[in-house]
Design a protein around this motif. Structure first.
Motif, short mmCIF file in Angstrom:
data_model
loop_
_atom_site.label_atom_id
_atom_site.label_comp_id
_atom_site.label_asym_id
_atom_site.label_seq_id
_atom_site.Cartn_x
_atom_site.Cartn_y
_atom_site.Cartn_z
N TRP A 103 20.41 -7.60 105.97
CA TRP A 103 20.33 -7.63 104.51
C TRP A 103 21.56 -6.97 103.91
N GLN A 104 21.82 -7.30 102.63
CA GLN A 104 22.91 -6.66 101.91
C GLN A 104 22.50 -5.26 101.44
N HIS A 105 23.52 -4.47 101.11
CA HIS A 105 23.29 -3.12 100.61
C HIS A 105 24.32 -2.82 99.52
N PRO A 106 23.97 -2.06 98.50
CA PRO A 106 22.75 -1.26 98.34
C PRO A 106 21.57 -2.03 97.74
N LYS A 107 21.77 -3.29 97.34
CA LYS A 107 20.65 -4.06 96.83
C LYS A 107 20.24 -5.09 97.87
N PRO A 119 4.32 -4.91 79.44
CA PRO A 119 5.71 -4.65 79.82
C PRO A 119 6.27 -5.73 80.74
N GLY A 120 7.56 -5.65 80.99
CA GLY A 120 8.17 -6.39 82.07
C GLY A 120 8.21 -5.53 83.31
N TYR A 121 8.58 -6.11 84.44
CA TYR A 121 8.56 -5.40 85.72
C TYR A 121 9.82 -5.74 86.51
N THR A 122 10.48 -4.72 87.04
CA THR A 122 11.63 -4.92 87.93
C THR A 122 11.56 -3.89 89.05
N ALA A 123 11.76 -4.34 90.27
CA ALA A 123 11.82 -3.44 91.42
C ALA A 123 13.03 -3.83 92.27
N VAL A 124 13.95 -2.90 92.45
CA VAL A 124 15.14 -3.13 93.27
C VAL A 124 15.05 -2.24 94.50
N GLY A 125 15.14 -2.86 95.68
CA GLY A 125 14.96 -2.11 96.92
C GLY A 125 16.14 -2.21 97.85
N ASP A 126 16.29 -1.16 98.65
CA ASP A 126 17.33 -1.12 99.68
C ASP A 126 16.73 -0.58 100.96
N SER A 155 15.08 5.10 105.07
CA SER A 155 14.76 3.74 105.55
C SER A 155 14.36 2.81 104.43
N HIS A 156 13.81 3.34 103.35
CA HIS A 156 13.40 2.55 102.19
C HIS A 156 13.78 3.30 100.92
N SER A 157 14.30 2.59 99.95
CA SER A 157 14.63 3.18 98.66
C SER A 157 14.36 2.15 97.57
N TYR A 158 13.57 2.54 96.55
CA TYR A 158 13.18 1.60 95.50
C TYR A 158 13.32 2.23 94.12
N ASP A 159 13.87 1.44 93.20
CA ASP A 159 13.90 1.79 91.78
C ASP A 159 13.00 0.79 91.05
N VAL A 160 11.95 1.31 90.41
CA VAL A 160 10.94 0.46 89.77
C VAL A 160 10.90 0.75 88.28
N THR A 161 10.89 -0.32 87.48
CA THR A 161 10.89 -0.17 86.02
C THR A 161 9.77 -1.00 85.40
N TRP A 162 9.02 -0.37 84.50
CA TRP A 162 8.05 -1.05 83.64
C TRP A 162 8.48 -0.77 82.20
N ALA A 163 8.70 -1.80 81.39
CA ALA A 163 9.17 -1.58 80.03
C ALA A 163 8.73 -2.71 79.12
#
Length: 481
Positions: A354-358, A340-347, A305-313
């Motif tokens: 909503w669109q998928h996979p992003k 760092p910077g922050y990015t979180a991409v969720g589906d 139901s929820h999927s997230y890719d999270v990046t701190w760099a």
């Protein structure tokens, strides 16, 4: 310079010793759950055991002593060598370890009023770090690099909370007689699911000035570097409740809100039943042809139901501190500050709007987030060049005011719009359907949504507050060559 150095030591020496609902809140239908709703501390030879794969330190034997195991000979043949020279660090080193971490990631949406949180996430992390210390004149420099890979251990809970902050706006109802506002229809949803099967990848590179500061038996190495941490978390078996509310009343200090009841009249128009007081009745008009309760229902989502890719760099500044107990044992500590910077991409696959996979994307540029890391480590020698280590770590990442994007399913909204347009009520008369006073509210809202979200991408600045924190215990082996 000495005064400045002593001040830094006084600050850090005690440590060594001892981040839902949709981003868009426009007036149109929203399905429930309105928002989709660590890197290796590649250490130099010292460092401290950490989930970042290198807060670990070679033992005194492998790092400081030039002739452990033959101290009598050393004293006899090298009595003129100073203590600082006998502890000089140089050459290659390698460190590997396993860390068990307990972590939490949470993010909160300011305008959407939604909170998404993964609690008590367990990680088992394998890390490998290597480095090289060398002399340049009278200064010893060091470079290091590390990589780590983690797998989620066991199961943990995720909650998607669109209730605590008040819910989200569905639409504002207008009195057809005088165009005055009747009130808002507010959506609320709460779900709890199971998180498992996540993974983590991190790496770092650094450059430092070995033992640049000394304070008694404590050596301090400042360093700068770049750290990258990315993790993926998913949710399955998500159970939730959704309810749309209208008028709210206070009853003995408790706030109670009526569920939304919408009736479709025989002439094709819609009307919401609204009470003005707690004693009022909710009468259905005689010309009602059907009743709709909006998004008020229980739901179960068995798949992802929820999927997230999270990046701190981003870059960091660190201080490594080493205290030698004896020729076989040492204590080390590390404090690290990063921007760092922050990015979180969720589906959210069940969100058909909503669109998928992003489905969603949150972002803060480099230097837009904050990272604080610290830890302590104890090492003991098992041979002249190999040591065991065990340590504790803590890390905290946070970002405030990250920008958010929601990628809407334009096909879904266009099909809905065309269905209304071609219904027997409007028979293709778009101008009449979009008339602000007599047109169809849903069609008007869809048209406004398309205008406010160019390309069906809704952008909201400063929407996201997020944090990630973890504590870990690490066991490792390090060696010097």
């Amino acid at each position: 310079m000495k005064k400045i150095s002593y001040f830094i030591l006084m600050v850090f020496a005690p440590i060594a010793a001892n981040a839902a609902g949709t981003y868009y809140s426009g007036n149109t239908y929203q399905s429930p759950q309105t928002r989709y709703s660590k890197q290796s501390y590649a250490q130099r030879q010292t460092g401290y055991a950490s989930q970042y794969n290198n807060y670990s330190t070679p033992s005194y034997a492998s790092r400081y002593s030039t002739n452990v195991g033959n101290t009598n000979t050393q004293r006899t043949t090298n009595t003129q060598v100073s203590a600082s020279n006998s502890q000089k660090k140089s050459g290659f080193w390698l460190d590997a370890g396993i860390t068990h971490e307990n972590a939490q990631w949470q993010m909160e949406m300011n305008q959407s009023g939604s909170i998404l949180s993964y609690d008590s996430v367990g990680w088992n992390v394998l890390d490998v770090t290597g480095g090289y210390s060398f002399d340049v004149g009278k200064t010893t420099l060091e470079i290091d690099a590390g990589v780590k890979y983690g797998m989620q251990w066991g199961e943990s809970s995720m909650y998607d909370d669109d209730i605590s902050n008040g819910g989200f706006l569905i639409t504002t109802w207008i009195n057809a007689n005088d165009n005055s506002e009747i009130g808002d229809q507010i959506g609320h949803a709460m779900s709890i699911g199971t998180s498992k099967g996540g993974n983590m990848l991190g790496f770092n590179v650094g450059f430092g000035l070995t033992d640049f500061f000394k304070w008694g038996n404590v050596s301090i190495t400042p360093s700068v570097g770049f750290r990258y941490l990315k993790y993926k978390l998913e949710t399955e078996n998500n159970y939730g409740l959704s309810v749309d509310t209208t008028a709210c009343f206070e009853v003995n200090g408790e706030i109670q809100c009526d569920p939304a009841i919408i009736v479709k009249l025989s002439d094709g128009k819609q009307q919401i039943i609204w009470r003005d007081s707690i004693e009022g009745s909710m009468d259905v008009p005689g010309n009602a042809s059907s009743i709709d309760t909006g998004s008020t229902y229980y739901y179960y989502q068995p798949g992802v139901s929820h999927s997230y890719d999270v990046t701190w760099a981003g870059p960091y500044l660190a201080l490594d501190m080493d205290y030698v107990i004896n020729q076989n044992n040492a204590i080390n500590g590390r404090v690290e500050l990063g921007l760092p910077g922050y990015t979180a991409v969720g589906d959210q696959p069940y969100r058909f709007d909503w669109q998928h996979p992003k489905s969603v994307e949150d972002e803060a540029g480099m230097l837009g987030a904050f990272h604080f890391g610290m830890g302590a480590n104890w090492t003991t020698a098992i041979t002249d060049s190999v040591a065991l280590s065990i340590g504790l770590t803590y890390d905290y990442y946070s970002v405030s005011g990250a920008d958010a994007k929601t990628y809407l399913n334009g096909t879904y909204y266009n099909d809905w719009y065309d269905m209304i347009l071609n219904s027997t009520t409007w028979n293709g008369d778009e101008a009449a359907m979009l008339d602000p006073e007599t047109g169809d509210p849903t069609a008007i809202n869809i048209k406004n949504l398309e205008s406010e979200c160019p390309g069906w991408v809704c952008s909201t600045n400063g929407e996201i507050e997020s944090f990630y924190k973890s504590m870990g215990i690490r066991v490792g082996v390090n060696a010097k060559f």
